[in-house]
Design a protein around this motif. Sequence first.
Motif, PDB file in Angstrom:
ATOM      1  N   LEU A   1       0.847  -1.192   0.000  1.00 34.02           N
ATOM      2  CA  LEU A   1       0.000   0.000   0.000  1.00 34.02           C
ATOM      3  C   LEU A   1       0.889   1.251   0.000  1.00 34.02           C
ATOM      4  CD1 LEU A   1      -2.475   1.808   0.486  1.00 34.02           C
ATOM      5  CD2 LEU A   1      -2.481   1.054   2.865  1.00 34.02           C
ATOM      6  N   LEU A   2       0.711   2.088  -1.016  1.00 32.60           N
ATOM      7  CA  LEU A   2       1.479   3.334  -1.080  1.00 32.60           C
ATOM      8  C   LEU A   2       0.723   4.409  -0.306  1.00 32.60           C
ATOM      9  CD1 LEU A   2       2.440   3.287  -4.885  1.00 32.60           C
ATOM     10  CD2 LEU A   2       3.668   2.294  -2.950  1.00 32.60           C
ATOM     11  N   ALA A   3       1.169   4.657   0.907  1.00 34.46           N
ATOM     12  CA  ALA A   3       0.443   5.609   1.745  1.00 34.46           C
ATOM     13  C   ALA A   3       1.360   6.711   2.260  1.00 34.46           C
ATOM     14  CB  ALA A   3      -0.214   4.871   2.916  1.00 34.46           C
TER      15      ALA A   3
ATOM     16  N   GLY B   1      -1.654  14.066   0.463  1.00 31.99           N
ATOM     17  CA  GLY B   1      -3.071  14.395   0.263  1.00 31.99           C
ATOM     18  C   GLY B   1      -3.335  15.887   0.264  1.00 31.99           C
ATOM     19  N   THR B   2      -2.444  16.644  -0.373  1.00 33.79           N
ATOM     20  CA  THR B   2      -2.562  18.101  -0.298  1.00 33.79           C
ATOM     21  C   THR B   2      -3.866  18.615  -0.908  1.00 33.79           C
ATOM     22  OG1 THR B   2      -1.081  18.075  -2.195  1.00 33.79           O
ATOM     23  CG2 THR B   2      -0.150  18.843  -0.152  1.00 33.79           C
ATOM     24  N   ARG B   3      -4.337  17.923  -1.971  1.00 36.27           N
ATOM     25  CA  ARG B   3      -5.558  18.422  -2.607  1.00 36.27           C
ATOM     26  C   ARG B   3      -6.760  18.291  -1.698  1.00 36.27           C
ATOM     27  NH1 ARG B   3      -4.770  15.301  -8.122  1.00 36.27           N
ATOM     28  NH2 ARG B   3      -3.287  14.187  -6.805  1.00 36.27           N
ATOM     29  N   LEU B   4      -6.735  17.309  -0.791  1.00 38.10           N
ATOM     30  CA  LEU B   4      -7.849  17.167   0.161  1.00 38.10           C
ATOM     31  C   LEU B   4      -7.686  18.147   1.320  1.00 38.10           C
ATOM     32  CD1 LEU B   4      -8.692  13.407   0.823  1.00 38.10           C
ATOM     33  CD2 LEU B   4     -10.061  15.115  -0.327  1.00 38.10           C
TER      34      LEU B   4
ATOM     35  N   VAL C   1       9.051   3.203   6.090  1.00 32.84           N
ATOM     36  CA  VAL C   1       9.029   4.633   5.756  1.00 32.84           C
ATOM     37  C   VAL C   1       9.773   4.878   4.448  1.00 32.84           C
ATOM     38  CG1 VAL C   1       9.600   6.942   6.616  1.00 32.84           C
ATOM     39  CG2 VAL C   1       9.107   5.112   8.236  1.00 32.84           C
ATOM     40  N   GLN C   2       9.155   5.618   3.544  1.00 31.19           N
ATOM     41  CA  GLN C   2       9.831   5.917   2.283  1.00 31.19           C
ATOM     42  C   GLN C   2      10.923   6.960   2.502  1.00 31.19           C
ATOM     43  OE1 GLN C   2       6.177   8.115   0.435  1.00 31.19           O
ATOM     44  NE2 GLN C   2       7.953   8.853  -0.657  1.00 31.19           N
ATOM     45  N   LYS C   3      11.832   7.029   1.558  1.00 33.71           N
ATOM     46  CA  LYS C   3      12.943   7.973   1.720  1.00 33.71           C
ATOM     47  C   LYS C   3      12.507   9.407   1.397  1.00 33.71           C
ATOM     48  CE  LYS C   3      16.044   4.640   0.097  1.00 33.71           C
ATOM     49  NZ  LYS C   3      16.781   4.352  -1.042  1.00 33.71           N
TER      50      LYS C   3
ATOM     51  N   GLY D   1      -2.538   2.283  -4.704  1.00 36.52           N
ATOM     52  CA  GLY D   1      -2.593   3.612  -4.102  1.00 36.52           C
ATOM     53  C   GLY D   1      -3.681   3.678  -3.040  1.00 36.52           C
ATOM     54  N   VAL D   2      -3.515   4.642  -2.150  1.00 35.81           N
ATOM     55  CA  VAL D   2      -4.449   4.751  -1.023  1.00 35.81           C
ATOM     56  C   VAL D   2      -5.762   5.395  -1.453  1.00 35.81           C
ATOM     57  CG1 VAL D   2      -3.752   7.034  -0.163  1.00 35.81           C
ATOM     58  CG2 VAL D   2      -4.513   5.307   1.436  1.00 35.81           C
ATOM     59  N   ASP D   3      -5.744   6.094  -2.594  1.00 35.22           N
ATOM     60  CA  ASP D   3      -6.895   6.966  -2.815  1.00 35.22           C
ATOM     61  C   ASP D   3      -8.028   6.400  -3.657  1.00 35.22           C
ATOM     62  OD1 ASP D   3      -5.048   7.118  -4.790  1.00 35.22           O
ATOM     63  OD2 ASP D   3      -4.606   9.237  -4.487  1.00 35.22           O
TER      64      ASP D   3
ATOM     65  N   VAL E   1     -10.231   9.297  -4.705  1.00 30.22           N
ATOM     66  CA  VAL E   1     -10.538  10.437  -3.823  1.00 30.22           C
ATOM     67  C   VAL E   1      -9.357  11.390  -3.903  1.00 30.22           C
ATOM     68  CG1 VAL E   1     -11.123  11.153  -1.481  1.00 30.22           C
ATOM     69  CG2 VAL E   1     -11.710   8.855  -2.246  1.00 30.22           C
ATOM     70  N   LYS E   2      -9.477  12.387  -4.755  1.00 26.02           N
ATOM     71  CA  LYS E   2      -8.380  13.345  -4.902  1.00 26.02           C
ATOM     72  C   LYS E   2      -8.769  14.697  -4.293  1.00 26.02           C
ATOM     73  CE  LYS E   2      -5.600  10.809  -7.583  1.00 26.02           C
ATOM     74  NZ  LYS E   2      -4.302  10.318  -7.071  1.00 26.02           N
ATOM     75  N   ASN E   3     -10.063  15.067  -4.494  1.00 22.68           N
ATOM     76  CA  ASN E   3     -10.525  16.386  -4.050  1.00 22.68           C
ATOM     77  C   ASN E   3     -11.715  16.226  -3.110  1.00 22.68           C
ATOM     78  OD1 ASN E   3      -8.817  17.687  -6.172  1.00 22.68           O
ATOM     79  ND2 ASN E   3     -10.211  16.561  -7.510  1.00 22.68           N
TER      80      ASN E   3
HETATM   81  P1  UTP Z   1      -0.869  11.348  -5.424  1.00 26.09           P
HETATM   82  O1  UTP Z   1       0.150  11.700  -6.403  1.00 26.09           O
HETATM   83  O2  UTP Z   1      -2.285  11.384  -5.836  1.00 26.09           O
HETATM   84  O3  UTP Z   1      -0.638  12.223  -4.132  1.00 26.09           O
HETATM   85  O4  UTP Z   1      -0.501   9.911  -4.861  1.00 26.09           O
HETATM   86  P2  UTP Z   1      -1.456  12.349  -2.803  1.00 26.09           P
HETATM   87  O5  UTP Z   1      -0.477  12.577  -1.735  1.00 26.09           O
HETATM   88  O6  UTP Z   1      -2.377  11.177  -2.578  1.00 26.09           O
HETATM   89  O7  UTP Z   1      -2.373  13.609  -3.042  1.00 26.09           O
HETATM   90  P3  UTP Z   1      -1.974  15.102  -3.448  1.00 26.09           P
HETATM   91  O8  UTP Z   1      -1.441  15.041  -4.846  1.00 26.09           O
HETATM   92  O9  UTP Z   1      -0.954  15.589  -2.456  1.00 26.09           O
HETATM   93  O10 UTP Z   1      -3.283  15.823  -3.328  1.00 26.09           O
HETATM   94  C1  UTP Z   1      -0.860   8.699  -5.454  1.00 26.09           C
HETATM   95  C2  UTP Z   1      -0.497   7.598  -4.477  1.00 26.09           C
HETATM   96  O11 UTP Z   1       0.904   7.589  -4.213  1.00 26.09           O
HETATM   97  C3  UTP Z   1       1.146   7.696  -2.817  1.00 26.09           C
HETATM   98  C4  UTP Z   1      -0.098   8.341  -2.251  1.00 26.09           C
HETATM   99  O12 UTP Z   1      -0.228   8.036  -0.874  1.00 26.09           O
HETATM  100  C5  UTP Z   1      -1.181   7.721  -3.114  1.00 26.09           C
HETATM  101  O13 UTP Z   1      -1.476   6.407  -2.681  1.00 26.09           O
HETATM  102  N1  UTP Z   1       2.374   8.498  -2.581  1.00 26.09           N
HETATM  103  C6  UTP Z   1       2.513   9.730  -3.164  1.00 26.09           C
HETATM  104  C7  UTP Z   1       3.343   7.988  -1.766  1.00 26.09           C
HETATM  105  O14 UTP Z   1       3.212   6.872  -1.226  1.00 26.09           O
HETATM  106  N2  UTP Z   1       4.472   8.744  -1.572  1.00 26.09           N
HETATM  107  C8  UTP Z   1       4.656   9.950  -2.120  1.00 26.09           C
HETATM  108  O15 UTP Z   1       5.697  10.591  -1.887  1.00 26.09           O
HETATM  109  C9  UTP Z   1       3.636  10.463  -2.958  1.00 26.09           C
END
Ligand code: UTP
Length: 406
Positions: free
Chosen positions: A94-96, A100-103, A176-178, A232-234, A383-385
């Motif tokens: 899971l890429l988390a 989530g800046t747009r939210l 934790v990612q780098k 992706g988480v979203d 879920v971006k916005n």
């Molecule tokens: P997005 O590029 O949509 O970014 O990430 P975000 O953080 O969810 O939202 P904004 O753009 O800031 O509004 C797509 C996927 O990649 C993961 C996010 O958690 C999401 O699952 N991701 C993004 C990471 O795991 N690491 C990052 O540095 C960036």
Amino acid sequence: MNLDAAKALLEKYGQTQLLDYYGELDEEKKAELLSAISQIDFTAISGVDFHAERQVGEISPADALSLAEVEAGREEFEKIGLQAIRSGKVAAVLLAGGQGTRLGLDAPKGTFNIGVNRELSIFGCQMNNLLQVVEKAGVYPHLFVMTSTVNHEQTTEFFERNAYFGYDASKIHFYVQKTAPAFSFDGKILLEQKHKPVLTPNGNGGWYSSLKEAECGRIIEEAGIEWLNVYGVDNVLQKICDPVFIGATLKSGLACSGKVVRKVSAEEKVGVLCKEDGLPSVVEYFEMPTVKKTLKDADGKLIYCFGVTLNYLFSVKKLDEVSANKLPYHLATKKISCISGGEVFVPEEPNGYKLECLAVDLVKLMGSCLGVEVEREKEFAPVKNMTGADSVDTARALLIKNGVEI
Ligand code: UTP
């Protein structure tokens, strides 16, 4: 690293401004700054071109298994997929680590309550989907959760507080990612405090190298995991470790696959599975030339029609083969609080770049990618916005449509 070594290093890379306030710092902070400088991977960032757009190669359409083809092979694919899951060869990632800046959240995106009449977090939605596979397969696949320095604690606490959503906690591993430094528009690393460079999560493309370096690399080897289902988480309808998807990939003999949906319109803001210079590649919506984006076949259907859902299956063997290749950094224009003229500056407009590696670049390195079409309404609710397209509102409506109580 001592001061002289830091000076030599920074001179070599044109970043001596990091020592602008060194003389004002106490001993502890001096040491902190030198340590932070020693941890920056200057060779990785020295290749970043702050003046160039990414050059997209020659784009041509990519094929994918259509819904009808998936349906025709469903029984066989599912059998192969379930067998792989039961024998422990498949894990999920899971890429988390995103912000989530747009939210506009001050918390990890996965903790967002998408429920209306009950508490239902995005993490919760996705774990419920994964649990359906557990029920069918009778085993809990390992789940690696990538967080960032910014949200690690909140994420792990949230999982703990929610009793790991009923999953086998011993199979969930956080890492934790780098990070990478953030830059001004003219390519200078910014300071967050006088003794601290701005370091931000380095994009979702670093997921495998960070995973390997963490304890998780050992787990993959010891458990004999051969396939990683990265998501992706979203997307609240994300189907994880889907046996049909896994089976279709394994049967194809390819080292990589991605779930795709048919785009609703030429302008939809989604990356498209294409070929770039003959190799499978995901081209972002803003990189695709308008003439290609809008191209239609004789039946009036979009030719570049397969939008990616950030749900990929990667062969571990192939990932190991290609991981010596460094993924390129992309520039993301952002508002970055920093020290300017000795004071903290909080910008109202974007003032610099964050560096991000993108998971989609890995697809290109893999050399092959099987697109597998899935039903949009059943598997794609990004879920971006907060409102509008790809929002909390649209995701809620799709959850209801799929019979999820919210
Ligand atoms: P997005 O590029 O949509 O970014 O990430 P975000 O953080 O969810 O939202 P904004 O753009 O800031 O509004 C797509 C996927 O990649 C993961 C996010 O958690 C999401 O699952 N991701 C993004 C990471 O795991 N690491 C990052 O540095 C960036």
